[in-house]
Scaffold this motif. Structure first.
Motif, PDB file in Angstrom:
ATOM      1  N   GLN A 280      51.063  37.057  30.846  1.00  0.00           N
ATOM      2  CA  GLN A 280      52.021  38.160  30.968  1.00  0.00           C
ATOM      3  C   GLN A 280      51.699  39.026  32.182  1.00  0.00           C
ATOM      4  O   GLN A 280      50.540  39.396  32.379  1.00  0.00           O
ATOM      5  CB  GLN A 280      51.972  39.048  29.717  1.00  0.00           C
ATOM      6  N   PRO A 281      52.729  39.407  32.984  1.00  0.00           N
ATOM      7  CA  PRO A 281      52.429  40.224  34.157  1.00  0.00           C
ATOM      8  C   PRO A 281      51.909  41.616  33.801  1.00  0.00           C
ATOM      9  O   PRO A 281      51.283  42.274  34.626  1.00  0.00           O
ATOM     10  CB  PRO A 281      53.777  40.318  34.886  1.00  0.00           C
ATOM     11  N   ASP A 282      52.173  42.069  32.563  1.00  0.00           N
ATOM     12  CA  ASP A 282      51.708  43.419  32.213  1.00  0.00           C
ATOM     13  C   ASP A 282      50.408  43.373  31.399  1.00  0.00           C
ATOM     14  O   ASP A 282      50.170  44.211  30.539  1.00  0.00           O
ATOM     15  CB  ASP A 282      52.805  44.196  31.467  1.00  0.00           C
ATOM     16  N   ALA A 283      49.545  42.405  31.726  1.00  0.00           N
ATOM     17  CA  ALA A 283      48.288  42.287  30.990  1.00  0.00           C
ATOM     18  C   ALA A 283      47.324  43.441  31.276  1.00  0.00           C
ATOM     19  O   ALA A 283      46.301  43.577  30.609  1.00  0.00           O
ATOM     20  CB  ALA A 283      47.614  40.965  31.325  1.00  0.00           C
ATOM     21  N   GLY A 284      47.623  44.270  32.300  1.00  0.00           N
ATOM     22  CA  GLY A 284      46.771  45.431  32.567  1.00  0.00           C
ATOM     23  C   GLY A 284      45.553  45.085  33.398  1.00  0.00           C
ATOM     24  O   GLY A 284      45.560  44.092  34.131  1.00  0.00           O
ATOM     25  N   PRO A 285      44.490  45.923  33.278  1.00  0.00           N
ATOM     26  CA  PRO A 285      43.322  45.778  34.155  1.00  0.00           C
ATOM     27  C   PRO A 285      42.673  44.389  34.149  1.00  0.00           C
ATOM     28  O   PRO A 285      41.936  44.049  35.059  1.00  0.00           O
ATOM     29  CB  PRO A 285      42.350  46.822  33.609  1.00  0.00           C
ATOM     30  N   SER A 286      42.951  43.586  33.130  1.00  0.00           N
ATOM     31  CA  SER A 286      42.321  42.260  33.094  1.00  0.00           C
ATOM     32  C   SER A 286      43.070  41.254  33.959  1.00  0.00           C
ATOM     33  O   SER A 286      42.568  40.159  34.214  1.00  0.00           O
ATOM     34  CB  SER A 286      42.268  41.752  31.651  1.00  0.00           C
ATOM     35  N   LEU A 287      44.276  41.611  34.437  1.00  0.00           N
ATOM     36  CA  LEU A 287      45.181  40.634  35.075  1.00  0.00           C
ATOM     37  C   LEU A 287      44.512  39.778  36.147  1.00  0.00           C
ATOM     38  O   LEU A 287      44.582  38.552  36.107  1.00  0.00           O
ATOM     39  CB  LEU A 287      46.406  41.367  35.660  1.00  0.00           C
ATOM     40  N   LEU A 288      43.838  40.429  37.107  1.00  0.00           N
ATOM     41  CA  LEU A 288      43.203  39.668  38.191  1.00  0.00           C
ATOM     42  C   LEU A 288      42.182  38.678  37.628  1.00  0.00           C
ATOM     43  O   LEU A 288      42.119  37.529  38.040  1.00  0.00           O
ATOM     44  CB  LEU A 288      42.507  40.630  39.161  1.00  0.00           C
ATOM     45  N   PHE A 289      41.393  39.174  36.664  1.00  0.00           N
ATOM     46  CA  PHE A 289      40.260  38.379  36.204  1.00  0.00           C
ATOM     47  C   PHE A 289      40.668  37.227  35.284  1.00  0.00           C
ATOM     48  O   PHE A 289      39.919  36.276  35.128  1.00  0.00           O
ATOM     49  CB  PHE A 289      39.219  39.290  35.531  1.00  0.00           C
ATOM     50  N   ILE A 290      41.854  37.338  34.673  1.00  0.00           N
ATOM     51  CA  ILE A 290      42.288  36.210  33.840  1.00  0.00           C
ATOM     52  C   ILE A 290      43.210  35.265  34.604  1.00  0.00           C
ATOM     53  O   ILE A 290      43.361  34.116  34.234  1.00  0.00           O
ATOM     54  CB  ILE A 290      42.963  36.680  32.527  1.00  0.00           C
ATOM     55  N   THR A 291      43.819  35.751  35.688  1.00  0.00           N
ATOM     56  CA  THR A 291      44.766  34.909  36.423  1.00  0.00           C
ATOM     57  C   THR A 291      44.076  34.068  37.486  1.00  0.00           C
ATOM     58  O   THR A 291      44.351  32.886  37.643  1.00  0.00           O
ATOM     59  CB  THR A 291      45.838  35.772  37.116  1.00  0.00           C
ATOM     60  N   LEU A 292      43.200  34.708  38.228  1.00  0.00           N
ATOM     61  CA  LEU A 292      42.652  34.046  39.401  1.00  0.00           C
ATOM     62  C   LEU A 292      41.884  32.753  39.127  1.00  0.00           C
ATOM     63  O   LEU A 292      42.073  31.768  39.844  1.00  0.00           O
ATOM     64  CB  LEU A 292      41.774  35.023  40.175  1.00  0.00           C
ATOM     65  N   PRO A 293      41.039  32.728  38.089  1.00  0.00           N
ATOM     66  CA  PRO A 293      40.334  31.470  37.832  1.00  0.00           C
ATOM     67  C   PRO A 293      41.319  30.310  37.644  1.00  0.00           C
ATOM     68  O   PRO A 293      41.023  29.175  38.013  1.00  0.00           O
ATOM     69  CB  PRO A 293      39.574  31.748  36.528  1.00  0.00           C
ATOM     70  N   ASN A 294      42.509  30.631  37.113  1.00  0.00           N
ATOM     71  CA  ASN A 294      43.538  29.590  36.976  1.00  0.00           C
ATOM     72  C   ASN A 294      43.969  29.018  38.318  1.00  0.00           C
ATOM     73  O   ASN A 294      44.275  27.842  38.423  1.00  0.00           O
ATOM     74  CB  ASN A 294      44.779  30.150  36.284  1.00  0.00           C
ATOM     75  N   VAL A 295      44.054  29.906  39.340  1.00  0.00           N
ATOM     76  CA  VAL A 295      44.489  29.440  40.659  1.00  0.00           C
ATOM     77  C   VAL A 295      43.486  28.406  41.166  1.00  0.00           C
ATOM     78  O   VAL A 295      43.876  27.323  41.615  1.00  0.00           O
ATOM     79  CB  VAL A 295      44.586  30.609  41.661  1.00  0.00           C
ATOM     80  N   PHE A 296      42.200  28.744  41.058  1.00  0.00           N
ATOM     81  CA  PHE A 296      41.178  27.808  41.536  1.00  0.00           C
ATOM     82  C   PHE A 296      41.251  26.498  40.759  1.00  0.00           C
ATOM     83  O   PHE A 296      41.201  25.408  41.310  1.00  0.00           O
ATOM     84  CB  PHE A 296      39.783  28.420  41.386  1.00  0.00           C
ATOM     85  N   GLN A 297      41.385  26.676  39.462  1.00  0.00           N
ATOM     86  CA  GLN A 297      41.405  25.535  38.564  1.00  0.00           C
ATOM     87  C   GLN A 297      42.593  24.607  38.846  1.00  0.00           C
ATOM     88  O   GLN A 297      42.442  23.396  38.977  1.00  0.00           O
ATOM     89  CB  GLN A 297      41.496  26.116  37.149  1.00  0.00           C
ATOM     90  N   GLN A 298      43.782  25.228  38.924  1.00  0.00           N
ATOM     91  CA  GLN A 298      45.007  24.431  39.072  1.00  0.00           C
ATOM     92  C   GLN A 298      45.140  23.852  40.479  1.00  0.00           C
ATOM     93  O   GLN A 298      45.517  22.706  40.653  1.00  0.00           O
ATOM     94  CB  GLN A 298      46.242  25.311  38.822  1.00  0.00           C
ATOM     95  N   ALA A 299      44.848  24.695  41.493  1.00  0.00           N
ATOM     96  CA  ALA A 299      45.121  24.258  42.857  1.00  0.00           C
ATOM     97  C   ALA A 299      44.075  23.256  43.356  1.00  0.00           C
ATOM     98  O   ALA A 299      44.381  22.406  44.173  1.00  0.00           O
ATOM     99  CB  ALA A 299      45.189  25.458  43.794  1.00  0.00           C
ATOM    100  N   PHE A 300      42.850  23.403  42.854  1.00  0.00           N
ATOM    101  CA  PHE A 300      41.790  22.542  43.387  1.00  0.00           C
ATOM    102  C   PHE A 300      41.161  21.669  42.308  1.00  0.00           C
ATOM    103  O   PHE A 300      40.042  21.208  42.444  1.00  0.00           O
ATOM    104  CB  PHE A 300      40.700  23.387  44.059  1.00  0.00           C
ATOM    105  N   GLY A 301      41.922  21.476  41.213  1.00  0.00           N
ATOM    106  CA  GLY A 301      41.392  20.713  40.079  1.00  0.00           C
ATOM    107  C   GLY A 301      40.854  19.344  40.476  1.00  0.00           C
ATOM    108  O   GLY A 301      39.847  18.882  39.942  1.00  0.00           O
TER     109      GLY A 301
END
Ligand code: PHE
Length: 455
Positions: A280-301
């Motif tokens: 969810q885009p309104d996840a609040g202060p955790s947003l960066l920390f829960i989203t970014l690992p996904n980018v690394f994971q998905q893009a460079f899996g």
């Protein structure tokens, strides 16, 4: 302290990089995305850009003028330029704001250190979005780990502060800023090419102005001040170390566009990825920390070593970006205590670091074990964020614009903006107009609107 034994920034590039280093930090990469997410996306960004242009740039020039003219810490600056008046309270409020921001900002800065370790130990591999959320929550809820990282981070800041202005701040900014920039561009490209990223791009670009309310306006204004390090005398303190030939309006423009670009890039990293994996885009202060690992994971899996390498590099650069910002906040409070109370720089710095560690621990615990202790419905962490970013910084900006636009002798501003007549004055007229009318009125209206008095 006499004028000559105050430090100076060595080169022009150093001036811009150090100021941009203060501006660019967690405010852009962590706070901007979650505020944008909380306030509905594109319309918020649109208003934010307006705030940068109409409030941010002129007030930054005003802080530069006040700082370089007085060659003093922020409270001392008002005492020099407006002796015997109450204007020094604007400086003092800034010092307090700096102290409070440093306390909770260091908590998040500490999280970046934890994530460096997690990236390095391969903890991202094979996890789903839900698992990233769970592991973030369990980390933040742990009473020890975030606190230890917070202390480590503040001690690192302390170390650079006692080493002095030029060597510490200038050198660190010069190396890390360009690399961070490059990495952000790479990550943004990766993120927008994830499957389903289109919805995130739309969220960033398609404004829905029907959702704009007082909270969105205040949020965007607060974010502009926070991100540009404005309203608390931070850039005023830095400007007190500027050289006499530094071009103030040009420096302000450069800092503003660099800062804005980094924030927008962060948006293009976070939202396409968040929509792609269903966060969810309104996840609040955790947003960066829960989203970014996904980018690394998905893009460079398919290339796990690259995922590990880039994620370590990213969190290191994020920590360094946060460090150049914490240094600037620390410097405001340290310079104040050092110059106004005749403490040695070392002692002043120790007081600031110690105080921030204590407050920071409470802020950190308020997100975990102390969650149920709230004030006005906010945890201590959220309260510090709200009071500083949404109240103290814009209020500081309001007073700074009134001070520069109405109180300070026009001659002073003209001399500083034109470096004693050696630069053209064209931009001076625009800045003077914005400071005199647009900033006080605009900021004032947003505040009054927030209080509900305009309905
Ligand atoms: N501008 C910094 C950031 O974006 C935060 C900051 C706020 C620094 C206020 C100094 C003063 O991370």
């Amino acid at each position: 302290m006499t004028k000559s034994d105050r430090a100076n920034f060595g080169s022009k590039l150093g001036v811009i990089l150090a100021s941009a280093g203060s501006a660019v930090g967690l405010g852009n990469i962590w706070r901007f995305p979650f505020e944008t997410g909380n306030h509905g996306g594109a319309a918020f960004i649109f208003i934010y850009l307006g705030c940068i242009l109409f409030f941010g740039i002129p007030i930054m020039v005003a802080e530069f003028v006040i700082g370089r003219r007085s060659r003093s810490n922020t409270a001392g600056a008002y005492q020099k330029l407006a002796p015997g008046t109450h204007w020094r309270w604007v400086g003092r409020m800034g010092v307090l704001a700096g102290f409070l921001i440093l306390s909770y900002y260091s908590v998040v800065a500490g999280w970046t250190l934890e994530y460096i370790c997690e990236a390095a130990t391969d903890s991202f591999e094979g996890k789903s979005a839900a698992e990233f959320i769970a592991s973030f929550n369990s980390f933040v809820g742990n009473p020890w780990r975030p606190v230890i990282w917070l202390i480590v981070f503040l001690l690192a800041t302390h170390f650079i502060i006692v080493k002095g202005v030029e060597k510490g701040i200038e050198k660190s900014s010069k190396i890390m800023m360009p690399i961070l920039f490059l990495l952000l561009i790479i990550l943004a490209i990766c993120s927008v090419s994830l499957p389903g990223a289109g919805a995130g791009i739309e969220f960033l670009l398609k404004p829905d102005f029907s959702k704009v309310d007082a909270g969105v306006l205040l949020g965007a204004m607060g974010q502009a001040f926070f991100s540009l390090s404005l309203g608390m005398g931070c850039l005023c303190t830095y400007a007190s170390y500027f050289r006499n030939d530094t071009n103030l309006p040009r420096t302000a423009l450069n800092v503003a566009w660099i800062d804005t670009l980094v924030a927008i890039l962060a948006g293009f990293i976070i939202f396409p990825a968040a929509f792609s994996v269903g966060i969810q885009p309104d996840a609040g202060p955790s947003l960066l920390f829960i989203t970014l690992p996904n980018v690394f994971q998905q893009a460079f899996g398919s290339l796990p070593w690259l995922a590990v390498l880039l994620s370590i590099l990213f969190y290191i650069l994020l920590a360094l970006a946060a460090l150049t910002s914490t240094i600037s906040m620390h410097e405001v409070v340290t310079a104040y205590l050092h110059e106004e109370f005749n403490l040695s720089r070392g002692k002043a710095a120790r007081l600031v670091t110690g105080g921030c560690i204590v407050l920071g621990i409470f802020c950190s615990l308020s997100l975990g074990v102390g969650k149920e202790y709230t004030l006005f419905g906010l945890t201590l962490f959220d309260l510090f964020d709200f009071v500083t970013a949404k109240l103290m910084l814009p209020l500081g900006g309001l007073f700074i614009s009134i001070f520069a636009g109405w109180y300070l002798d026009k001659k002073v501003i003209r001399e500083e903006v034109s470096n004693n007549g050696t630069l053209k004055l064209g931009i001076y007229h625009i800045i003077a107009f914005l400071l005199k009318y647009i900033c006080p009125l605009g900021i004032g209206i947003i505040f009054i609107n927030e209080l509900g008095l305009l309905k």
